[in-house]
Design an enzyme around this catalytic site. Structure first.
Site, PDB file in Angstrom:
ATOM      1  N   GLU A   1      38.631  39.238  30.887  1.00 53.40           N
ATOM      2  CA  GLU A   1      37.735  39.139  29.732  1.00 53.40           C
ATOM      3  C   GLU A   1      38.299  38.178  28.692  1.00 53.40           C
ATOM      4  O   GLU A   1      39.481  37.855  28.702  1.00 53.40           O
ATOM      5  CB  GLU A   1      37.513  40.511  29.093  1.00 53.40           C
ATOM      6  CG  GLU A   1      38.750  41.398  28.974  1.00 53.40           C
ATOM      7  CD  GLU A   1      39.882  40.841  28.154  1.00 53.40           C
ATOM      8  OE1 GLU A   1      39.601  40.245  27.088  1.00 53.40           O
ATOM      9  OE2 GLU A   1      41.048  40.975  28.535  1.00 53.40           O
TER      10      GLU A   1
ATOM     11  N   GLU B   1      42.490  38.054  30.000  1.00 53.49           N
ATOM     12  CA  GLU B   1      41.904  36.980  30.823  1.00 53.49           C
ATOM     13  C   GLU B   1      42.053  37.238  32.326  1.00 53.49           C
ATOM     14  O   GLU B   1      41.813  36.351  33.131  1.00 53.49           O
ATOM     15  CB  GLU B   1      42.538  35.613  30.513  1.00 53.49           C
ATOM     16  CG  GLU B   1      42.345  35.109  29.113  1.00 53.49           C
ATOM     17  CD  GLU B   1      42.943  33.721  28.908  1.00 53.49           C
ATOM     18  OE1 GLU B   1      43.044  32.939  29.884  1.00 53.49           O
ATOM     19  OE2 GLU B   1      43.330  33.411  27.767  1.00 53.49           O
TER      20      GLU B   1
END
Length: 364
Positions: free
Chosen positions: A184, A328
Protein backbone atom coordinates in the site's frame (compact mmCIF):
# COMPACT_ATOMS: atom_id res chain seq x y z
CA UNK A 1 -19.97 -8.39 -7.08
CA UNK A 2 -18.96 -11.95 -7.97
CA UNK A 3 -21.92 -14.32 -7.99
CA UNK A 4 -20.81 -17.93 -7.80
CA UNK A 5 -21.52 -21.04 -5.77
CA UNK A 6 -20.16 -21.14 -2.22
CA UNK A 7 -17.96 -24.16 -1.53
CA UNK A 8 -15.84 -23.04 1.41
CA UNK A 9 -15.97 -23.58 5.14
CA UNK A 10 -16.90 -21.28 7.99
CA UNK A 11 -19.45 -18.50 8.09
CA UNK A 12 -19.46 -15.46 5.83
CA UNK A 13 -20.95 -12.00 5.92
CA UNK A 14 -24.06 -11.68 3.80
CA UNK A 15 -22.38 -9.45 1.20
CA UNK A 16 -20.05 -12.35 0.38
CA UNK A 17 -22.45 -15.28 0.56
CA UNK A 18 -22.06 -15.93 -3.16
CA UNK A 19 -18.27 -16.00 -3.23
CA UNK A 20 -16.93 -19.38 -4.22
CA UNK A 21 -13.95 -20.02 -1.97
CA UNK A 22 -11.65 -22.79 -3.07
CA UNK A 23 -10.61 -25.55 -0.67
CA UNK A 24 -7.01 -26.50 -0.17
CA UNK A 25 -6.28 -30.06 -1.30
CA UNK A 26 -5.60 -32.26 1.73
CA UNK A 27 -4.36 -35.18 -0.37
CA UNK A 28 -1.75 -32.96 -2.05
CA UNK A 29 -0.76 -31.56 1.35
CA UNK A 30 0.03 -35.11 2.48
CA UNK A 31 2.08 -35.72 -0.67
CA UNK A 32 4.08 -32.55 -0.14
CA UNK A 33 4.76 -33.50 3.48
CA UNK A 34 5.87 -36.96 2.35
CA UNK A 35 8.20 -35.36 -0.19
CA UNK A 36 9.84 -33.21 2.50
CA UNK A 37 10.22 -36.23 4.77
CA UNK A 38 12.00 -38.16 2.01
CA UNK A 39 14.84 -35.59 1.88
CA UNK A 40 18.03 -36.68 3.65
CA UNK A 41 17.88 -34.35 6.63
CA UNK A 42 16.20 -34.27 10.04
CA UNK A 43 12.43 -34.22 9.70
CA UNK A 44 10.93 -30.74 9.70
CA UNK A 45 14.35 -29.14 10.10
CA UNK A 46 13.55 -26.25 7.74
CA UNK A 47 10.65 -25.29 9.98
CA UNK A 48 8.29 -22.69 8.59
CA UNK A 49 9.82 -22.95 5.12
CA UNK A 50 8.65 -26.54 4.88
CA UNK A 51 5.21 -25.60 6.20
CA UNK A 52 4.82 -22.84 3.62
CA UNK A 53 5.74 -25.06 0.68
CA UNK A 54 3.23 -27.61 1.95
CA UNK A 55 0.61 -24.87 2.29
CA UNK A 56 1.22 -23.66 -1.26
CA UNK A 57 0.95 -27.23 -2.57
CA UNK A 58 -2.47 -27.44 -0.97
CA UNK A 59 -3.49 -24.10 -2.45
CA UNK A 60 -2.41 -25.07 -5.98
CA UNK A 61 -3.65 -28.66 -5.69
CA UNK A 62 -0.27 -29.76 -7.00
CA UNK A 63 2.76 -30.93 -5.02
CA UNK A 64 5.00 -29.58 -7.82
CA UNK A 65 4.83 -26.01 -6.53
CA UNK A 66 5.77 -23.20 -8.95
CA UNK A 67 5.88 -19.50 -8.09
CA UNK A 68 8.02 -18.42 -11.04
CA UNK A 69 5.73 -15.54 -12.03
CA UNK A 70 4.92 -13.21 -9.14
CA UNK A 71 3.54 -9.72 -8.75
CA UNK A 72 2.99 -7.03 -6.14
CA UNK A 73 -0.27 -5.07 -6.09
CA UNK A 74 0.26 -1.73 -4.36
CA UNK A 75 -3.05 -0.14 -3.33
CA UNK A 76 -2.69 3.66 -3.28
CA UNK A 77 -5.23 5.85 -1.49
CA UNK A 78 -5.55 8.95 0.67
CA UNK A 79 -7.10 9.41 4.08
CA UNK A 80 -9.07 12.43 5.27
CA UNK A 81 -7.71 12.04 8.79
CA UNK A 82 -4.50 13.72 7.56
CA UNK A 83 -6.36 16.97 8.28
CA UNK A 84 -5.90 16.24 12.00
CA UNK A 85 -2.13 16.70 11.74
CA UNK A 86 -1.29 13.07 12.51
CA UNK A 87 1.38 12.71 9.83
CA UNK A 88 4.65 14.34 8.83
CA UNK A 89 3.68 14.54 5.16
CA UNK A 90 0.51 15.63 3.40
CA UNK A 91 -1.57 13.82 0.79
CA UNK A 92 0.44 15.15 -2.15
CA UNK A 93 3.10 12.59 -1.23
CA UNK A 94 0.75 9.65 -1.93
CA UNK A 95 0.45 10.59 -5.60
CA UNK A 96 4.17 11.33 -5.83
CA UNK A 97 5.18 7.92 -4.49
CA UNK A 98 2.48 6.18 -6.55
CA UNK A 99 3.99 7.77 -9.65
CA UNK A 100 7.45 6.60 -8.59
CA UNK A 101 6.10 3.06 -8.18
CA UNK A 102 4.40 3.15 -11.57
CA UNK A 103 7.64 4.37 -13.16
CA UNK A 104 9.69 1.65 -11.46
CA UNK A 105 11.70 3.96 -9.22
CA UNK A 106 10.40 3.38 -5.69
CA UNK A 107 11.60 1.14 -2.85
CA UNK A 108 9.27 -1.71 -3.78
CA UNK A 109 10.53 -1.64 -7.38
CA UNK A 110 14.19 -1.94 -6.39
CA UNK A 111 13.49 -4.77 -3.97
CA UNK A 112 10.98 -6.34 -6.34
CA UNK A 113 13.56 -6.43 -9.13
CA UNK A 114 15.90 -8.38 -6.85
CA UNK A 115 13.14 -10.88 -6.13
CA UNK A 116 11.85 -11.08 -9.75
CA UNK A 117 8.54 -9.42 -8.90
CA UNK A 118 6.42 -7.35 -11.29
CA UNK A 119 5.05 -4.32 -9.44
CA UNK A 120 1.70 -2.66 -10.15
CA UNK A 121 0.51 0.63 -8.61
CA UNK A 122 -3.27 0.77 -8.28
CA UNK A 123 -5.14 4.01 -7.59
CA UNK A 124 -8.10 2.91 -5.47
CA UNK A 125 -8.70 6.28 -3.83
CA UNK A 126 -5.97 8.88 -4.19
CA UNK A 127 -6.91 12.50 -3.61
CA UNK A 128 -4.69 13.65 -6.48
CA UNK A 129 -4.00 11.94 -9.78
CA UNK A 130 -0.45 10.69 -10.28
CA UNK A 131 -0.26 12.06 -13.84
CA UNK A 132 1.41 9.06 -15.42
CA UNK A 133 0.26 6.23 -17.63
CA UNK A 134 1.50 3.27 -15.62
CA UNK A 135 -1.06 3.34 -12.83
CA UNK A 136 -4.05 1.00 -12.84
CA UNK A 137 -7.06 3.28 -12.24
CA UNK A 138 -9.65 1.76 -9.92
CA UNK A 139 -10.42 4.96 -8.02
CA UNK A 140 -13.50 4.66 -5.80
CA UNK A 141 -13.33 8.28 -4.62
CA UNK A 142 -10.81 11.07 -4.12
CA UNK A 143 -9.72 10.00 -0.67
CA UNK A 144 -11.81 9.17 2.36
CA UNK A 145 -13.46 11.58 4.74
CA UNK A 146 -11.94 12.40 8.12
CA UNK A 147 -12.61 9.50 10.52
CA UNK A 148 -12.28 11.88 13.48
CA UNK A 149 -15.44 13.64 12.27
CA UNK A 150 -17.50 10.72 10.95
CA UNK A 151 -17.38 7.65 8.70
CA UNK A 152 -14.49 7.36 6.25
CA UNK A 153 -16.76 6.18 3.46
CA UNK A 154 -20.15 4.62 2.85
CA UNK A 155 -20.62 0.89 3.23
CA UNK A 156 -21.29 0.74 -0.51
CA UNK A 157 -17.95 2.39 -1.25
CA UNK A 158 -16.20 -0.04 1.10
CA UNK A 159 -17.81 -2.96 -0.73
CA UNK A 160 -16.78 -1.49 -4.10
CA UNK A 161 -13.17 -1.25 -2.96
CA UNK A 162 -13.18 -4.79 -1.56
CA UNK A 163 -14.60 -6.13 -4.81
CA UNK A 164 -11.93 -4.19 -6.67
CA UNK A 165 -9.28 -6.12 -4.73
CA UNK A 166 -10.96 -9.44 -5.52
CA UNK A 167 -11.12 -8.58 -9.22
CA UNK A 168 -7.48 -7.50 -9.33
CA UNK A 169 -6.38 -10.92 -8.15
CA UNK A 170 -8.47 -12.49 -10.89
CA UNK A 171 -6.85 -10.23 -13.47
CA UNK A 172 -3.39 -11.17 -12.22
CA UNK A 173 -4.22 -14.87 -12.39
CA UNK A 174 -5.37 -14.38 -15.99
CA UNK A 175 -1.93 -12.88 -16.68
CA UNK A 176 -0.31 -16.04 -15.35
CA UNK A 177 0.81 -14.84 -11.92
CA UNK A 178 1.12 -17.56 -9.30
CA UNK A 179 1.58 -15.57 -6.10
CA UNK A 180 0.49 -12.09 -5.00
CA UNK A 181 2.29 -9.61 -2.75
CA UNK A 182 0.05 -7.05 -1.06
CA UNK A 183 1.29 -3.53 -0.46
CA UNK A 184 0.00 0.00 0.00
CA UNK A 185 0.85 3.66 -0.27
CA UNK A 186 -1.26 6.24 1.51
CA UNK A 187 -0.34 9.08 3.84
CA UNK A 188 -2.30 8.63 7.07
CA UNK A 189 -2.88 4.90 6.74
CA UNK A 190 -1.08 3.93 9.94
CA UNK A 191 -3.74 6.02 11.71
CA UNK A 192 -6.64 4.27 9.99
CA UNK A 193 -5.08 0.83 10.42
CA UNK A 194 -4.32 1.47 14.10
CA UNK A 195 -7.91 2.59 14.65
CA UNK A 196 -9.17 -0.62 13.07
CA UNK A 197 -6.65 -2.69 15.02
CA UNK A 198 -7.79 -1.17 18.31
CA UNK A 199 -11.37 -2.28 17.65
CA UNK A 200 -10.57 -5.65 16.07
CA UNK A 201 -8.17 -6.58 18.87
CA UNK A 202 -10.31 -4.93 21.59
CA UNK A 203 -7.28 -3.03 22.85
CA UNK A 204 -6.66 0.53 23.94
CA UNK A 205 -5.47 2.71 21.07
CA UNK A 206 -2.29 3.55 22.97
CA UNK A 207 -1.33 -0.14 22.95
CA UNK A 208 -1.64 -0.59 19.19
CA UNK A 209 -0.53 2.76 17.76
CA UNK A 210 3.01 3.47 16.63
CA UNK A 211 4.86 6.45 15.22
CA UNK A 212 4.17 5.50 11.59
CA UNK A 213 6.67 7.09 9.24
CA UNK A 214 8.09 9.09 12.12
CA UNK A 215 6.27 11.20 14.72
CA UNK A 216 7.52 13.01 17.79
CA UNK A 217 6.17 11.90 21.18
CA UNK A 218 3.79 14.84 21.05
CA UNK A 219 2.70 13.79 17.57
CA UNK A 220 2.14 10.21 18.72
CA UNK A 221 -0.09 11.41 21.58
CA UNK A 222 -2.10 13.48 19.10
CA UNK A 223 -2.44 10.46 16.83
CA UNK A 224 -3.73 8.30 19.70
CA UNK A 225 -6.18 11.01 20.79
CA UNK A 226 -7.44 11.28 17.20
CA UNK A 227 -7.96 7.52 16.99
CA UNK A 228 -9.89 7.49 20.27
CA UNK A 229 -12.08 10.32 19.00
CA UNK A 230 -12.68 8.48 15.72
CA UNK A 231 -13.67 5.28 17.50
CA UNK A 232 -16.07 7.19 19.77
CA UNK A 233 -17.71 9.41 17.16
CA UNK A 234 -18.31 6.40 14.86
CA UNK A 235 -19.45 4.15 17.71
CA UNK A 236 -16.96 1.74 16.17
CA UNK A 237 -16.40 -0.42 19.25
CA UNK A 238 -20.03 -1.56 19.01
CA UNK A 239 -19.77 -2.67 15.37
CA UNK A 240 -19.90 -6.44 14.76
CA UNK A 241 -20.06 -6.09 10.96
CA UNK A 242 -16.47 -6.00 9.61
CA UNK A 243 -17.52 -4.28 6.39
CA UNK A 244 -19.34 -1.54 8.30
CA UNK A 245 -16.36 -1.15 10.62
CA UNK A 246 -14.11 -0.82 7.58
CA UNK A 247 -16.37 1.91 6.21
CA UNK A 248 -16.28 3.79 9.51
CA UNK A 249 -12.53 3.76 10.22
CA UNK A 250 -10.69 2.40 7.19
CA UNK A 251 -9.26 3.53 3.89
CA UNK A 252 -9.65 2.46 0.30
CA UNK A 253 -6.19 0.91 0.38
CA UNK A 254 -7.15 -1.30 3.33
CA UNK A 255 -10.45 -2.19 1.66
CA UNK A 256 -8.76 -3.15 -1.61
CA UNK A 257 -6.20 -5.33 0.18
CA UNK A 258 -9.03 -6.96 2.12
CA UNK A 259 -10.41 -7.91 -1.27
CA UNK A 260 -7.02 -9.21 -2.40
CA UNK A 261 -6.97 -11.67 0.49
CA UNK A 262 -10.48 -12.79 -0.41
CA UNK A 263 -9.42 -12.96 -4.06
CA UNK A 264 -6.61 -15.36 -3.19
CA UNK A 265 -9.19 -17.78 -1.85
CA UNK A 266 -11.52 -17.25 -4.83
CA UNK A 267 -8.83 -17.74 -7.47
CA UNK A 268 -6.63 -20.23 -5.65
CA UNK A 269 -3.48 -18.14 -5.22
CA UNK A 270 -1.30 -17.55 -2.16
CA UNK A 271 -1.41 -13.92 -1.03
CA UNK A 272 1.43 -12.49 1.06
CA UNK A 273 0.74 -10.27 4.06
CA UNK A 274 3.08 -7.30 4.36
CA UNK A 275 3.13 -4.95 7.38
CA UNK A 276 0.56 -3.52 9.78
CA UNK A 277 -1.80 -2.09 7.17
CA UNK A 278 -1.80 -5.28 5.13
CA UNK A 279 -2.20 -7.32 8.34
CA UNK A 280 -5.29 -5.35 9.33
CA UNK A 281 -6.74 -6.01 5.87
CA UNK A 282 -5.99 -9.73 6.27
CA UNK A 283 -7.82 -9.79 9.60
CA UNK A 284 -10.82 -8.01 8.10
CA UNK A 285 -10.89 -10.53 5.25
CA UNK A 286 -10.77 -13.36 7.76
CA UNK A 287 -13.66 -11.82 9.70
CA UNK A 288 -15.66 -11.55 6.48
CA UNK A 289 -14.84 -15.05 5.15
CA UNK A 290 -12.85 -17.21 7.61
CA UNK A 291 -11.85 -19.79 5.00
CA UNK A 292 -9.66 -17.25 3.19
CA UNK A 293 -7.00 -17.59 5.89
CA UNK A 294 -5.76 -20.83 4.29
CA UNK A 295 -4.54 -18.76 1.32
CA UNK A 296 -2.62 -16.17 3.37
CA UNK A 297 1.11 -16.22 4.08
CA UNK A 298 2.52 -14.13 6.91
CA UNK A 299 5.92 -12.83 5.86
CA UNK A 300 7.44 -10.57 8.50
CA UNK A 301 6.68 -8.97 11.82
CA UNK A 302 6.34 -5.21 11.59
CA UNK A 303 7.70 -2.83 14.21
CA UNK A 304 4.21 -1.36 14.61
CA UNK A 305 2.80 -2.39 18.02
CA UNK A 306 -0.28 -4.29 16.78
CA UNK A 307 1.58 -6.43 14.25
CA UNK A 308 2.18 -9.59 16.26
CA UNK A 309 -1.21 -9.45 17.99
CA UNK A 310 -2.99 -9.42 14.63
CA UNK A 311 -1.01 -12.37 13.29
CA UNK A 312 -1.66 -14.24 16.54
CA UNK A 313 -5.39 -13.63 16.10
CA UNK A 314 -5.11 -14.99 12.56
CA UNK A 315 -3.14 -17.99 13.81
CA UNK A 316 -0.29 -17.19 11.42
CA UNK A 317 3.45 -17.12 12.09
CA UNK A 318 5.82 -14.62 10.45
CA UNK A 319 9.18 -15.82 9.17
CA UNK A 320 11.22 -12.60 9.02
CA UNK A 321 12.05 -10.63 12.16
CA UNK A 322 14.01 -7.70 10.78
CA UNK A 323 12.44 -4.64 12.36
CA UNK A 324 10.95 -3.47 9.06
CA UNK A 325 8.11 -0.98 8.68
CA UNK A 326 8.60 0.62 5.28
CA UNK A 327 5.35 -0.53 3.66
CA UNK A 328 4.77 -0.67 -0.11
CA UNK A 329 4.94 -4.49 0.13
CA UNK A 330 8.69 -4.39 0.80
CA UNK A 331 8.63 -6.76 3.77
CA UNK A 332 6.51 -9.30 1.90
CA UNK A 333 8.82 -9.20 -1.14
CA UNK A 334 11.70 -10.24 1.13
CA UNK A 335 9.88 -13.52 1.71
CA UNK A 336 10.09 -14.63 -1.91
CA UNK A 337 13.84 -15.41 -2.06
CA UNK A 338 13.38 -17.55 1.06
CA UNK A 339 10.55 -19.42 -0.64
CA UNK A 340 12.72 -19.87 -3.74
CA UNK A 341 15.48 -21.41 -1.61
CA UNK A 342 12.99 -23.69 0.12
CA UNK A 343 11.53 -24.80 -3.22
CA UNK A 344 14.98 -25.63 -4.59
CA UNK A 345 15.61 -27.79 -1.55
CA UNK A 346 12.16 -29.36 -1.92
CA UNK A 347 12.79 -30.20 -5.60
CA UNK A 348 16.47 -31.03 -5.86
CA UNK A 349 17.88 -32.19 -2.51
CA UNK A 350 19.08 -35.79 -2.30
CA UNK A 351 16.66 -38.32 -0.84
CA UNK A 352 17.23 -40.96 1.80
CA UNK A 353 16.55 -43.51 -0.94
CA UNK A 354 19.59 -42.18 -2.85
CA UNK A 355 21.98 -42.45 0.08
CA UNK A 356 23.09 -44.95 2.68
CA UNK A 357 21.50 -42.82 5.43
CA UNK A 358 18.64 -44.47 7.28
CA UNK A 359 15.43 -42.46 6.97
CA UNK A 360 14.35 -40.55 10.04
CA UNK A 361 11.07 -41.52 11.66
CA UNK A 362 8.64 -39.29 13.48
CA UNK A 363 8.89 -39.94 17.20
CA UNK A 364 6.02 -39.54 19.60
Amino acid sequence: MIFVFWAGTGTKMKEFENLEIKKTDTSVIKKAKKNWDSIAKPLGSLGRLEELVIQMAGIFGDENVRIDKRCALIACADNGVVAEGVTQADSVVTASVAREIAEGKSNINIMGNAANVDVYAVDVGMLYDAECGGIINRKVARGTKNIAQGPAMSKEQALQAVNTGISLVGEMKDKGYQIIVTGEMGIGNTTTSSALAAVLLDKDAAKVTGRGSGLTTEGLHKKIETINRAIAINNAAAQDDPLLLLSKLGGYDIAAMTGMFLGGAVYGLPVLIDGIISSVAALLAYRLVPACRDFMIATHITEEPAGMAILDMLGLKPVIHAGMYLGEGTGAVCMLPLLDIALDEYRYAHRFADTDIAQYEELT
